[in-house]
Design an enzyme around this catalytic site. Structure first.
Site, PDB file in Angstrom:
ATOM      1  N   GLU A  67      40.384  77.586  61.846  1.00 38.26           N
ATOM      2  CA  GLU A  67      41.399  78.578  61.597  1.00 38.26           C
ATOM      3  C   GLU A  67      41.283  80.089  62.607  1.00 38.26           C
ATOM      4  O   GLU A  67      42.393  80.421  62.861  1.00 38.26           O
ATOM      5  CB  GLU A  67      40.784  79.349  60.280  1.00 38.26           C
ATOM      6  CG  GLU A  67      41.082  78.490  58.952  1.00 38.26           C
ATOM      7  CD  GLU A  67      40.048  77.281  58.731  1.00 38.26           C
ATOM      8  OE1 GLU A  67      38.773  77.480  59.559  1.00 38.26           O
ATOM      9  OE2 GLU A  67      40.154  76.666  57.844  1.00 38.26           O
ATOM     10  N   HIS A 113      36.122  72.150  45.118  1.00 41.43           N
ATOM     11  CA  HIS A 113      37.431  71.890  45.795  1.00 41.43           C
ATOM     12  C   HIS A 113      37.601  70.331  45.618  1.00 41.43           C
ATOM     13  O   HIS A 113      36.642  69.480  45.711  1.00 41.43           O
ATOM     14  CB  HIS A 113      37.062  72.275  47.294  1.00 41.43           C
ATOM     15  CG  HIS A 113      38.395  72.241  48.170  1.00 41.43           C
ATOM     16  ND1 HIS A 113      38.811  71.128  48.838  1.00 41.43           N
ATOM     17  CD2 HIS A 113      38.776  73.438  48.701  1.00 41.43           C
ATOM     18  CE1 HIS A 113      39.526  71.429  49.604  1.00 41.43           C
ATOM     19  NE2 HIS A 113      39.638  72.902  49.555  1.00 41.43           N
ATOM     20  N   HIS A 153      34.029  75.685  50.370  1.00 39.93           N
ATOM     21  CA  HIS A 153      34.872  74.464  51.265  1.00 39.93           C
ATOM     22  C   HIS A 153      35.016  74.441  52.606  1.00 39.93           C
ATOM     23  O   HIS A 153      35.398  73.643  53.265  1.00 39.93           O
ATOM     24  CB  HIS A 153      36.385  74.565  50.434  1.00 39.93           C
ATOM     25  CG  HIS A 153      37.011  75.610  51.152  1.00 39.93           C
ATOM     26  ND1 HIS A 153      37.661  75.574  52.465  1.00 39.93           N
ATOM     27  CD2 HIS A 153      37.361  76.972  50.549  1.00 39.93           C
ATOM     28  CE1 HIS A 153      38.336  76.924  52.632  1.00 39.93           C
ATOM     29  NE2 HIS A 153      38.093  77.538  51.497  1.00 39.93           N
ATOM     30  N   GLU A 165      49.988  87.473  57.239  1.00 42.18           N
ATOM     31  CA  GLU A 165      48.516  87.614  57.420  1.00 42.18           C
ATOM     32  C   GLU A 165      48.149  87.540  58.755  1.00 42.18           C
ATOM     33  O   GLU A 165      47.402  86.863  59.207  1.00 42.18           O
ATOM     34  CB  GLU A 165      47.990  86.624  56.432  1.00 42.18           C
ATOM     35  CG  GLU A 165      46.453  86.925  56.154  1.00 42.18           C
ATOM     36  CD  GLU A 165      45.679  85.865  55.225  1.00 42.18           C
ATOM     37  OE1 GLU A 165      45.380  84.764  55.797  1.00 42.18           O
ATOM     38  OE2 GLU A 165      45.567  86.144  54.206  1.00 42.18           O
ATOM     39  N   ARG A 179      35.210  74.128  56.496  1.00 40.58           N
ATOM     40  CA  ARG A 179      35.009  72.922  57.116  1.00 40.58           C
ATOM     41  C   ARG A 179      33.416  72.922  57.975  1.00 40.58           C
ATOM     42  O   ARG A 179      32.778  72.238  57.989  1.00 40.58           O
ATOM     43  CB  ARG A 179      35.795  72.729  58.339  1.00 40.58           C
ATOM     44  CG  ARG A 179      36.741  71.420  57.805  1.00 40.58           C
ATOM     45  CD  ARG A 179      37.835  71.246  59.203  1.00 40.58           C
ATOM     46  NE  ARG A 179      38.387  70.083  58.959  1.00 40.58           N
ATOM     47  CZ  ARG A 179      39.282  69.721  58.205  1.00 40.58           C
ATOM     48  NH1 ARG A 179      39.902  70.700  57.293  1.00 40.58           N
ATOM     49  NH2 ARG A 179      39.891  68.490  58.299  1.00 40.58           N
ATOM     50  N   ASP A 211      46.301  80.605  58.640  1.00 37.17           N
ATOM     51  CA  ASP A 211      45.622  80.189  59.543  1.00 37.17           C
ATOM     52  C   ASP A 211      45.381  78.592  59.169  1.00 37.17           C
ATOM     53  O   ASP A 211      44.458  78.034  60.042  1.00 37.17           O
ATOM     54  CB  ASP A 211      44.191  80.995  59.651  1.00 37.17           C
ATOM     55  CG  ASP A 211      43.434  81.181  58.679  1.00 37.17           C
ATOM     56  OD1 ASP A 211      43.642  80.320  57.794  1.00 37.17           O
ATOM     57  OD2 ASP A 211      42.609  82.123  58.754  1.00 37.17           O
TER      58      ASP A 211
HETATM   59  C1  UD1 Z   1      42.311  73.646  54.119  1.00 36.82           C
HETATM   60  C2  UD1 Z   1      42.359  74.402  55.372  1.00 36.82           C
HETATM   61  C3  UD1 Z   1      41.631  75.502  55.253  1.00 36.82           C
HETATM   62  C4  UD1 Z   1      41.876  76.465  53.962  1.00 36.82           C
HETATM   63  C5  UD1 Z   1      41.601  75.557  52.868  1.00 36.82           C
HETATM   64  C6  UD1 Z   1      41.929  76.067  51.437  1.00 36.82           C
HETATM   65  C7  UD1 Z   1      43.045  73.541  57.735  1.00 36.82           C
HETATM   66  C8  UD1 Z   1      42.502  72.932  58.931  1.00 36.82           C
HETATM   67  N1  UD1 Z   1      42.224  73.732  56.656  1.00 36.82           N
HETATM   68  O1  UD1 Z   1      40.897  72.957  54.401  1.00 36.82           O
HETATM   69  O2  UD1 Z   1      41.958  76.635  56.318  1.00 36.82           O
HETATM   70  O3  UD1 Z   1      40.685  77.407  53.955  1.00 36.82           O
HETATM   71  O4  UD1 Z   1      42.353  74.316  53.103  1.00 36.82           O
HETATM   72  O5  UD1 Z   1      41.349  75.416  50.416  1.00 36.82           O
HETATM   73  O6  UD1 Z   1      44.337  73.663  57.475  1.00 36.82           O
HETATM   74  N2  UD1 Z   1      42.057  67.134  49.002  1.00 36.82           N
HETATM   75  C9  UD1 Z   1      42.770  66.361  47.879  1.00 36.82           C
HETATM   76  N3  UD1 Z   1      43.803  67.159  47.307  1.00 36.82           N
HETATM   77  C10 UD1 Z   1      44.153  68.446  47.277  1.00 36.82           C
HETATM   78  C11 UD1 Z   1      43.544  69.134  48.526  1.00 36.82           C
HETATM   79  C12 UD1 Z   1      42.677  68.388  49.346  1.00 36.82           C
HETATM   80  O7  UD1 Z   1      42.692  65.252  47.690  1.00 36.82           O
HETATM   81  O8  UD1 Z   1      45.059  69.001  46.656  1.00 36.82           O
HETATM   82  C13 UD1 Z   1      41.311  66.381  49.773  1.00 36.82           C
HETATM   83  C14 UD1 Z   1      41.968  65.228  50.653  1.00 36.82           C
HETATM   84  O9  UD1 Z   1      40.780  64.206  50.707  1.00 36.82           O
HETATM   85  C15 UD1 Z   1      42.067  66.059  52.130  1.00 36.82           C
HETATM   86  C16 UD1 Z   1      40.733  66.946  52.055  1.00 36.82           C
HETATM   87  O10 UD1 Z   1      40.625  67.420  50.606  1.00 36.82           O
HETATM   88  O11 UD1 Z   1      41.971  65.106  53.128  1.00 36.82           O
HETATM   89  C17 UD1 Z   1      40.714  68.048  52.797  1.00 36.82           C
HETATM   90  O12 UD1 Z   1      41.805  68.823  52.898  1.00 36.82           O
HETATM   91  P1  UD1 Z   1      42.161  69.768  54.067  1.00 36.82           P
HETATM   92  O13 UD1 Z   1      43.576  70.445  53.814  1.00 36.82           O
HETATM   93  O14 UD1 Z   1      42.408  68.929  55.406  1.00 36.82           O
HETATM   94  O15 UD1 Z   1      41.220  70.604  54.526  1.00 36.82           O
HETATM   95  P2  UD1 Z   1      40.669  71.826  53.503  1.00 36.82           P
HETATM   96  O16 UD1 Z   1      38.994  71.720  53.733  1.00 36.82           O
HETATM   97  O17 UD1 Z   1      41.100  71.744  52.273  1.00 36.82           O
HETATM   98  N1  UDP Z   2      41.428  79.505  43.579  1.00 37.86           N
HETATM   99  C1  UDP Z   2      42.154  78.914  42.589  1.00 37.86           C
HETATM  100  N2  UDP Z   2      41.355  77.924  41.535  1.00 37.86           N
HETATM  101  C2  UDP Z   2      40.225  77.749  42.113  1.00 37.86           C
HETATM  102  C3  UDP Z   2      39.648  78.338  43.377  1.00 37.86           C
HETATM  103  C4  UDP Z   2      40.098  79.039  43.874  1.00 37.86           C
HETATM  104  O1  UDP Z   2      43.225  79.279  42.299  1.00 37.86           O
HETATM  105  O2  UDP Z   2      39.653  76.829  41.282  1.00 37.86           O
HETATM  106  C5  UDP Z   2      42.251  80.342  44.546  1.00 37.86           C
HETATM  107  C6  UDP Z   2      41.650  81.825  44.532  1.00 37.86           C
HETATM  108  O3  UDP Z   2      42.121  82.747  43.764  1.00 37.86           O
HETATM  109  C7  UDP Z   2      42.134  82.190  45.957  1.00 37.86           C
HETATM  110  C8  UDP Z   2      42.640  81.015  46.815  1.00 37.86           C
HETATM  111  O4  UDP Z   2      42.497  79.930  45.834  1.00 37.86           O
HETATM  112  O5  UDP Z   2      43.342  82.936  45.955  1.00 37.86           O
HETATM  113  C9  UDP Z   2      41.623  80.935  47.979  1.00 37.86           C
HETATM  114  O6  UDP Z   2      41.592  79.218  48.152  1.00 37.86           O
HETATM  115  P1  UDP Z   2      40.587  78.563  49.091  1.00 37.86           P
HETATM  116  O7  UDP Z   2      39.132  79.163  48.678  1.00 37.86           O
HETATM  117  O8  UDP Z   2      40.829  77.200  48.806  1.00 37.86           O
HETATM  118  O9  UDP Z   2      41.204  78.873  50.596  1.00 37.86           O
HETATM  119  P2  UDP Z   2      40.856  80.028  51.567  1.00 37.86           P
HETATM  120  O10 UDP Z   2      41.227  81.472  51.052  1.00 37.86           O
HETATM  121  O11 UDP Z   2      39.130  80.271  51.900  1.00 37.86           O
HETATM  122  O12 UDP Z   2      41.704  79.635  52.573  1.00 37.86           O
END
Ligand code: UD1
Ligand code: UDP
Length: 384
Positions: A132, A242, A209, A118, A211, A96
């Site tokens: 999501e 995160h 994490h 999923e 939003r 999602d």
């Molecule tokens: C995203 C997904 C969310 C998922 C989550 C898992 C969307 C809208 N959100 O949210 O569904 O649960 O990932 O973690 O698709 N960033 C980095 N490096 C990284 C990752 C993130 O710098 O490797 C920072 C960046 O500034 C980026 C911000 O995190 O702009 C947010 O990342 P984004 O993917 O937009 O949202 P998440 O909250 O990670």
């Molecule tokens: N996870 C990881 N390292 C971390 C934190 C989480 O590998 O430091 C893994 C966790 O085991 C799970 C996945 O990341 O499989 C979940 O990701 P996240 O919580 O970012 O996203 P969501 O599942 O809420 O979309």
């Protein structure tokens, strides 16, 4: 040979897609071409590296503090060009995230069948989780094959008039990934964590994490953690934080300098699963962690008002506690001190999968393309 293109962009998609990519690469029926959007960068690459996956195409869309519309438009634009030059026979999207919905839309517009892994999770609230819940509903409208992890998610799809013959119940591929990874017992790169593992201290593992929790709610999470740390000096709180700067700004200030709180960079999946297995209690707003922890018999307190994953709540291993600071503090302290409550929650249950979800996915894909038969659904008895 039909070309199948898994498309993903974030850490959880990468973890949940990895068993499918592995199975596709082993398959003699399909050619697998992996495309990543790079919605996440470090957290995505960490997973691909662990599973030995080298993407064939990388859209590298990430921006600091990116907007939802930027993820959506950059993904659609990048895939539009890719599909103009090479068109797979089907794409696979997972879950999602905005990457997954954007990829589904881009493929649909090119007439490419979309396989949704999923499928069918629903919280019933369009604004929580945001975005999501909307993302997965949109994908359900345009997918050709819906791979529901559980019979509950299949029922959600049927209730939205998705045709039963287009749904297979596979189990969640996260359980395939977890079972493959957790037994490896990988070393921690952070010496603090190796020391903690040797100390035998009780561990409260925390991830956050979402939003919709960023801002006030997440600042409250930080304050609740600080209070727990002060009142339980023998407890170790571990927060692999995160990469999102909005998360760090909200949650970290309150816990800075607390000697029994360990804040780490996101852990590589092998290390995270080992830490999960060592933990006493898990406090999280993550979807994937809610699915994994019950498998290892870890009580999970979920910092959300609702969940699209009710199965482990019914089984008693997961409890929804919301994001109120005082409630988080009270619930953690109660669980730490009530043996009966802890025992009631610390049950290893596997409502989300049995480790064969990727196999069922490949079989369902073969069936979609007229090349084979599906396997029996997850959760159904396989013999008389
Ligand atoms: C995203 C997904 C969310 C998922 C989550 C898992 C969307 C809208 N959100 O949210 O569904 O649960 O990932 O973690 O698709 N960033 C980095 N490096 C990284 C990752 C993130 O710098 O490797 C920072 C960046 O500034 C980026 C911000 O995190 O702009 C947010 O990342 P984004 O993917 O937009 O949202 P998440 O909250 O990670
Ligand atoms: N996870 C990881 N390292 C971390 C934190 C989480 O590998 O430091 C893994 C966790 O085991 C799970 C996945 O990341 O499989 C979940 O990701 P996240 O919580 O970012 O996203 P969501 O599942 O809420 O979309």
């Amino acid at each position: 040979m039909p070309v199948i293109m898994p498309i993903y962009g974030t850490r959880p998609e990468a973890i949940k897609m990895a068993p499918i990519v592995e199975a596709l690469k082993d398959s003699e029926t399909f050619e697998c071409v992996v495309t990543v959007t790079g919605q996440h960068r470090a957290m995505l690459d960490q997973v691909n590296e662990l599973f030995g996956i080298v993407p064939d195409h990388d859209l590298n869309i990430i921006q600091q503090r990116q907007s939802l519309n930027s993820i959506m438009t950059k993904t659609i634009d990048g895939l539009d060009r890719l599909f103009d030059s090479s068109k797979p026979d089907a794409v696979i999207v997972q879950g999602d995230t905005t990457t997954s919905t954007a990829a589904a839309i881009a493929a649909f517009y090119h007439g490419i069948p979309v396989v949704h892994v999923e499928a069918g999770l629903r919280s019933g609230n369009l604004l929580s989780p945001f975005p999501e819940e909307a993302n997965r509903k949109i994908t359900s409208q345009i997918a050709s094959l819906h791979l529901a992890p559980t019979s509950t998610s299949k029922a959600n799809l049927l209730a939205e008039n998705i045709a039963e013959e287009d749904i297979a119940v596979t189990g969640n591929t996260v359980i395939d990934a977890l079972l493959e990874t957790v037994e490896k017992q990988v070393p921690f790169t952070d010496p603090q964590l190796e020391e903690l593992a040797a100390s035998g201290k009780r561990i409260l593992l925390v991830t956050t994490h979402r939003r919709e929790n960023q801002g006030d709610a997440m600042r409250g999470v930080g304050r609740a953690l600080a209070r727990i740390a002060d009142s339980e000096p023998g407890l170790a709180i571990v927060l692999p934080v995160h990469k999102n700067p909005a998360v760090r700004e909200a949650v970290l200030p309150a816990i800075e300098g607390k000697s029994n709180v360990i804040v780490t960079e996101p852990l590589a999946y092998g290390q995270f699963t080992r830490l999960l297995a060592l933990s006493h209690i898990v406090l999280t707003d993550s979807g994937g962690v809610q699915e994994e922890a019950p498998s290892l018999g870890k009580p999970v307190l979920v910092m959300r008002e609702n969940t699209e994953r009710p199965e482990a709540v019914f089984a008693g291993t997961v409890s929804l506690i919301g994001t109120d600071e005082r409630r988080i503090f009270d619930e953690v302290i109660r669980l730490l001190h009530s043996e009966s409550q802890f025992e009631a929650m610390a049950n290893a249950v596997n409502p989300y999968g049995d480790g064969s979800a990727a196999q069922r996915t490949i079989a369902a894909l073969e069936c979609l393309l007229g090349l084979g038969e599906r396997l029996p659904d997850f959760g159904l008895p396989t013999s008389e």
